[in-house]
Design a protein around this motif. Structure first.
Motif, PDB file in Angstrom:
ATOM      1  N   ARG A 126       0.837  -1.198   0.000  1.00  0.00           N
ATOM      2  CA  ARG A 126       0.000   0.000   0.000  1.00  0.00           C
ATOM      3  C   ARG A 126       0.876   1.253   0.000  1.00  0.00           C
ATOM      4  NH1 ARG A 126      -4.299   1.327  -0.534  1.00  0.00           N
ATOM      5  NH2 ARG A 126      -5.346   1.788   1.409  1.00  0.00           N
ATOM      6  N   ALA A 127       2.021   1.163   0.693  1.00  0.00           N
ATOM      7  CA  ALA A 127       2.901   2.323   0.756  1.00  0.00           C
ATOM      8  C   ALA A 127       3.518   2.624  -0.605  1.00  0.00           C
ATOM      9  CB  ALA A 127       3.998   2.098   1.784  1.00  0.00           C
ATOM     10  N   LYS A 128       3.545   1.601  -1.475  1.00  0.00           N
ATOM     11  CA  LYS A 128       4.067   1.815  -2.832  1.00  0.00           C
ATOM     12  C   LYS A 128       3.066   2.546  -3.699  1.00  0.00           C
ATOM     13  CE  LYS A 128       6.275  -2.608  -3.576  1.00  0.00           C
ATOM     14  NZ  LYS A 128       6.202  -3.755  -4.505  1.00  0.00           N
ATOM     15  N   GLY A 129       1.831   2.583  -3.243  1.00  0.00           N
ATOM     16  CA  GLY A 129       0.809   3.249  -4.036  1.00  0.00           C
ATOM     17  C   GLY A 129      -0.209   2.299  -4.644  1.00  0.00           C
ATOM     18  N   LEU A 130      -0.172   1.044  -4.218  1.00  0.00           N
ATOM     19  CA  LEU A 130      -1.182   0.121  -4.713  1.00  0.00           C
ATOM     20  C   LEU A 130      -2.490   0.380  -3.978  1.00  0.00           C
ATOM     21  CD1 LEU A 130       1.427  -1.422  -5.645  1.00  0.00           C
ATOM     22  CD2 LEU A 130       0.123  -3.496  -5.334  1.00  0.00           C
TER      23      LEU A 130
END
Lengths: 271, 533, 338
Positions: free
Chosen positions: C240-244
């Protein structure tokens, strides 16, 4: 407090009560034939109708509950009685040939579905309720062994077990004093689940004629009798079917409820 | 204008208030460290900046990233920002990576998710560049590696690579080195510092370790129970320390205990040429199984009444050695004797020896059976006595042990979950103390505690060794703790003791290159001795 | 290739490029050895059990008035002479080479009898497995992604009920509704595959549904809880932190990790499905292995019982072997651990 637990306990409680009451009283004698009164749908006289021999279905369900519950209960007892010590033992000797042997043995038993075990036992001794108990019981052993070992293994890594070992306690004593009480919750939950599976398995075995033999009534055999008559007397199939579903459903709900109640993680969250 | 500007941020999770009016800023190229003890809300502040809060969270206030208020953006817009404009690095590198994907795929994913137009191959090439930037060149660490094939420090590098692949403006690092060894920690901190400079990123770092904070940060934010108690530029804050909590925190971190002088040397425990090897799985199809020597020909002596330290990084063999000392594991060669008696007689542990030796473990939560009361927990070692005390005598011993560690006799009837981490460690000490051993092993016994609690426990240990004539073996990776609480220290590396000597001497004048490296890598607290407490 | 095989620094020691295949091969070999061992032990158990079974098939077949010579001749013909060891070896040897012996009652090769029936039971079990997976995966994923919401509650309630329904009773109800009342399907029997694939599948549809639904309920529950466990993992937060988005993270990182426990259950279910199909065949009068085994038990045709049981156990063990291989394909850590 816990809806699942209460609903489940009430549902399965009804059938346990029915089984117990059947020892002292049933509406009719479950084995009395009355051909003139056969295949009657539910009515005031016969609350759940009659079967193709005119027997009262409610009485048969009550007595049949006895068989189902007894078979499943004893089978869980066998599974726990043998499986839990095996699992504890394997965990205490983790990584040794003994652990390997117990776990391979488990895998092997897993390869024999309870029906196949029942078939083999029937081939030797002939059919009967005791065979069903043994077959389901044997099948339960690896289930309990595996779950106990898994939980015990992670407990053995905990520091409080190390502390007990530093206190010089033997593996057997640690297993009894520290491991078993801490896996008990898990076993109770798994026990209710295996209990419900046992009821299903018993019904299946009786249905194909490998379980309880006439004249002992059992839900599975009632369904076998109902099969050819399902279009003219659907109640003969519906009643035992619902009896099985409600009992199993009740036990499963109870298992879920117990898990929520006993899970230490959830308990911490509540505190 | 600041890069990240948090104003009056309050947060509650399921009506439980976590943050109050937190205000802080991070500028481009600046390293801001949030510090505080557990429960201070520092990690939640980081997650709030990412807008990755747990379900049931309610926030008020603003989190401005440039012109945009993150608290008002749609989830979709936030996804565009995460990984692209803000990167995040987590505490636990062992679990932060997907175990079933290669490191190349995972780094390339950051790129592909924000730039679907980039081809898979181009994304992989860029992932390789990024991994090389963080110190994992693809000649040595092919993109096809899986996380389990890497060490903790290497995994943390992969996590960093994922976070900086798109050169975000802001990097948030939540305890990025807490799970790592000192030397690895130094490398990762240096890497983060370098990346911040190279890319002109802002770095918001969360850490409980004040030495790291003082080393790294341009500005410090001290938090306590969801509130910012003090913040300012590092040198200024360290000089002024206006808030008493900040003072207490720094004083506790550098806490020194008063040890009674060690008596003249008289051997208590002797370790002679001890070795222990483990078999490893075969590494090739039909290859012979290899083995790993965890403890390699180790010899040392613990003198009666001294406090000996054993330091080393993870995997150096200190855990194996500890287990061997406790008689929990048999050694393959060599001898361990206490007062001349072997800890293992034949293939059974020697109970007479174990009686004289007790242990305190690291984890204040895992070291007690949750189903037993304190009185039963601390009397477990009575099992070692030939005639365990009963009735009034037993009660008296329980009371004494609890009082000795600063608890009340009435605590004996309680269950372990009723105690805090520090109190649990006191109970663990009571459990060790109750049968009056000669030697107590402390296996990372204060590592899991907050600094203020740690200082109290260290004081307690100093008092106890004076009062009960005890000998300590202090096993730890934390050099600052070992430095204050021991008289003599052993340094262990790859199964061997590489250096041994009086603590002050070893720390001030390390002889072995590894010891030097270790001491150089350990972040040092600034001198706060001038600060009045 | 050349480059990647050079040993490097601290993580080196192993030749990097060849690790996966070499480890996979080793893992497969190990599993295969354990497969063979399981089969040997299982066959010994089955043989021993059938040995203790009372009654001599030869005298059972010839009746009580048989002449001793005739009896002896028949015993020899049935392979009942000789020591236990030689008979066991003969049985196993026969099994391996495709000679399952001769039925006591029908005097025809067991292999022929089994062969015909297998083409009913195996497609039935496979169809049911396919069906239950096709139902369970979406249901489990849907419930997990809507955790605590109405959709989740609905799926969970349905599965709770599904788990409690005995498959043979469910089969009877299907017959009542779809065969007797609606007349969409026949109530039982099997036309045979020579009438065409569709006709065969048509006959197996109701039995497969009856078998599959209760299993699908279990599988969906496992899928859901396994996914929920994975959703709590640290690497999901990293994703999620990657932007998923939540959904992307679930599909790209959650599913494959959640699959590991689900595979175990699929392996176990195969054995339940085989056992279940034996019972379901009774409901639909399907000429499968189940019918064969019950006929053989009542006729005390033990050689047939023995062979069919061995075949069932063989399929279960084989399935577990395949599941083990699937594990390793899904989880690279497993290949390294063994």
């Amino acid at each position: 407090m816990n809806r699942n637990l209460i609903t489940g306990a009430v549902l399965s409680g009804i059938f346990v009560a029915a089984a117990l009451i059947s020892f002292v009283w049933t509406p009719f004698d479950h084995s009395t034939l009355n051909i003139a009164n056969k295949l009657k749908p539910p009515s005031g006289a016969h609350l759940l109708g009659t079967d193709h021999f005119g027997r009262d279905i409610l009485s048969m369900i009550m007595v049949g509950a006895r068989t189902s519950i007894a078979v499943a209960f004893v089978a869980v007892g066998i599974g726990m009685g043998v499986g839990v010590p095996l699992g504890l033992w394997a965990a205490a000797r983790n990584g040794t040939w003994l652990d390997e042997l117990i776990m391979r043995g488990n895998d092997l038993v897993f390869a024999f579905p309870s029906l196949v075990i029942a078939i083999l036992i029937t081939a030797i001794f002939g059919a009967g309720a005791v065979n069903a108990i043994i077959a389901i019981g044997i099948f339960n052993i690896p289930v309990f062994a595996r779950i106990t070992r898994g939980a015990a293994l992670s407990l053995w890594q905990r520091e409080f077990i190390l502390a007990a070992r530093v206190a010089g306690k033997s593996a057997a004593r640690i297993s009894g004093e520290h491991i078993l009480p801490n896996v008990a919750n898990l076993l109770i939950v798994q026990g209710t689940i295996q209990f419900s599976l046992g009821i299903l398995a018993e019904a299946g075995l009786s249905y194909v004629g490998l379980g309880a033999q006439p004249p002992t009534p059992s839900w599975g055999r009632m369904l076998a009798d109902a099969q050819t008559l399902v279009s003219i007397a659907p109640h003969m199939a519906l009643v035992p079917g619902f009896a099985i579903i409600f009992t199993v459903l009740g036990l499963n709900l109870m298992g879920d409820g117990l898990r929520d109640l006993l899970d230490p993680r959830l308990r911490v969250a509540r505190v | 204008m600041s890069l990240l500007d948090i104003t009056n941020l309050s947060l509650s999770i399921h009506d439980y208030s976590v943050l109050h009016d937190v205000t802080l800023t991070v500028d481009a190229g600046e390293i801001v460290a949030i510090t505080g003890e557990s429960g201070s809300g520092k990690s939640m502040t980081a997650l709030a900046a990412m807008q990755l809060l747990p379900k049931g969270s309610r926030t008020s206030g603003n989190i401005m990233l440039g012109e945009r208020d993150l608290t008002r953006l749609s989830e979709r817009a936030l996804c565009d920002i995460r990984g692209n404009e803000i990167g995040m690095v987590f505490q636990e590198p062992m679990t932060a990576l997907n175990p079933v994907q290669t490191i190349g795929q995972q780094v390339a994913e950051t790129i592909r998710v924000h730039h679907p137009e980039i081809t898979r191959a181009a994304a992989m090439a860029r992932a390789a560049e990024t991994l090389a930037r963080v110190g994992l060149p693809s000649e040595r660490f092919p993109l096809s590696r899986y996380p389990h094939e890497l060490s903790g420090g290497q995994r943390q590098r992969v996590v960093i690579a994922m976070a900086i692949a798109l050169q975000p403006r802001l990097l948030i690092a939540d305890e990025p080195t807490t799970a790592l060894d000192v030397t690895t920690q130094a490398q990762i901190l240096a890497l983060l510092k370098r990346l911040t400079q190279e890319d002109g990123m802002g770095l918001l770092m969360i850490t409980h370790d004040l030495a790291v904070v003082a080393d790294m940060a341009d500005r410090i934010v001290v938090m306590r129970q969801g509130k910012v108690v003090e913040q300012g530029a590092t040198h200024q804050l360290l000089r002024d320390m206006r808030h008493p909590y900040t003072k207490m925190l720094f004083a506790a971190s550098g806490h020194l205990v008063n040890l009674p002088p060690a008596p003249p040397p008289r051997p208590l425990l002797k370790v002679e040429n001890v070795s222990r090897a483990y078999r490893l799985p075969r590494s090739s199809l039909f290859g012979a199984p290899s083995s790993m020597t965890a403890v390699d020909d180790v010899s040392f002596t613990i003198q009666r009444g001294e406090r000996l330290g054993l330091v080393g990084e993870s995997g150096c063999g200190k855990s194996t050695l500890t287990r061997a000392l406790l008689g929990l594991e048999q050694v393959q060669s060599g001898a361990i004797t206490l007062d001349g008696e072997p800890v293992f007689s034949g293939d059974k542990p020697n109970l007479a020896v174990r009686r004289k030796m007790q242990v305190v473990f690291q984890d204040p939560f895992g070291s007690f059976n949750p189903r037993h009361r304190v009185e039963r927990l601390i009397t477990e070692s009575f099992h070692l006595l030939p005639t365990p005390p009963r009735g009034a005598e037993r009660q008296k011993m329980i009371d004494e042990a609890l009082i000795a560690v600063g608890l009340k006799p009435s605590d004996a009837r309680k269950y372990i979950h009723e105690f805090s981490g520090g109190q649990r460690q006191r109970i663990a000490i009571a459990r060790a103390l109750i049968i009056r051993p000669d030697l107590i092993l402390f296996d990372e016994a204060v590592s899991a505690l907050d600094v203020s609690v740690r200082a109290q426990i260290l004081d307690l240990l100093a008092e106890l060794c004076a009062a009960y004539d005890l000998t300590y073996l202090f096993i730890s990776h934390d050099l600052s703790v070992v430095r204050t609480v021991t008289d003599r220290v052993l340094v262990m590396k790859s199964g061997k003791i590489v250096e041994e000597g009086p603590t002050a001497q070893v720390f001030e004048n390390p002889q072995h290159p590894y010891t030097r490296k270790l001491i150089a890598a350990a972040p040092v607290l600034p001198d706060t001795s001038k600060v009045p407490v | 290739m050349e480059f990647s095989q050079i040993t490097f620094g601290r993580t080196g020691r192993r030749r990097t490029a060849r690790i996966p295949s070499a480890l996979m091969l080793r893992y497969t070999l190990k599993r295969f050895v354990s497969l063979v061992l399981s089969l040997v032990v299982a066959s010994m158990v089955i043989f021993t059990v059938i040995e203790i079974a009372p009654g001599d098939p030869a005298s059972f077949m010839l009746g009580i008035n048989a002449q001793p010579e005739t009896l002896a001749a028949l015993r020899a013909e049935l392979g009942l002479e000789g020591s236990k060891t030689t008979r066991y070896l003969a049985w196993i040897g026969g099994m391996v080479t495709g000679d399952f012996g001769t039925s006591y009652t029908y005097r025809t090769p067991v292999l022929d009898m089994v062969g015909d029936r297998l083409w009913v039971s195996l497609p039935l079990a496979s169809l049911a497995l396919l069906l239950s997976t096709l139902i369970a995966f979406p249901a489990g994923i849907y419930a997990a992604s809507r955790r605590g919401q109405a959709g989740d509650m609905g799926v969970m309630g349905a599965t709770q009920l599904g788990v409690a329904v005995p498959n043979f009773w469910f089969a009877m109800m299907l017959v009542l509704v779809f065969a007797i009342n609606l007349r969409w399907f026949s109530a039982g029997g099997f036309v045979g595959w020579d009438k065409g694939l569709l006709a065969g599948l048509h006959a197996l549809t109701l039995p497969a549904i009856a078998l599959a639904l209760p299993q699908a309920a279990i599988l969906a529950r496992v899928m859901r809880s396994s996914l929920l466990d994975v959703l709590g993992e640290d690497f999901m937060r990293t994703a999620r932190a990657k932007g998923l988005s939540e959904r992307q993270a679930l599909w790209r990182h959650g599913l494959r990790n959640a699959l590991i426990p689900v595979l175990t259950i699929i392996g176990l279910q195969f054995s339940f499905l085989l056992a279940g199909s034996i019972i379901i065949e009774q409901v639909f009068y399907l000429p499968g292995l189940g019918r064969l085994i019950f006929q053989s038990i009542s006729a005390r045709d033990l050689i047939v019982v023995e062979s069919v049981v061995m075949l069932l156990v063989f399929s279960v063990i084989m399935m577990n072997f395949l599941v083990d291989l699937a594990y390793a394909a899904v989880d690279p850590r497993l290949r390294a651990r063994t």
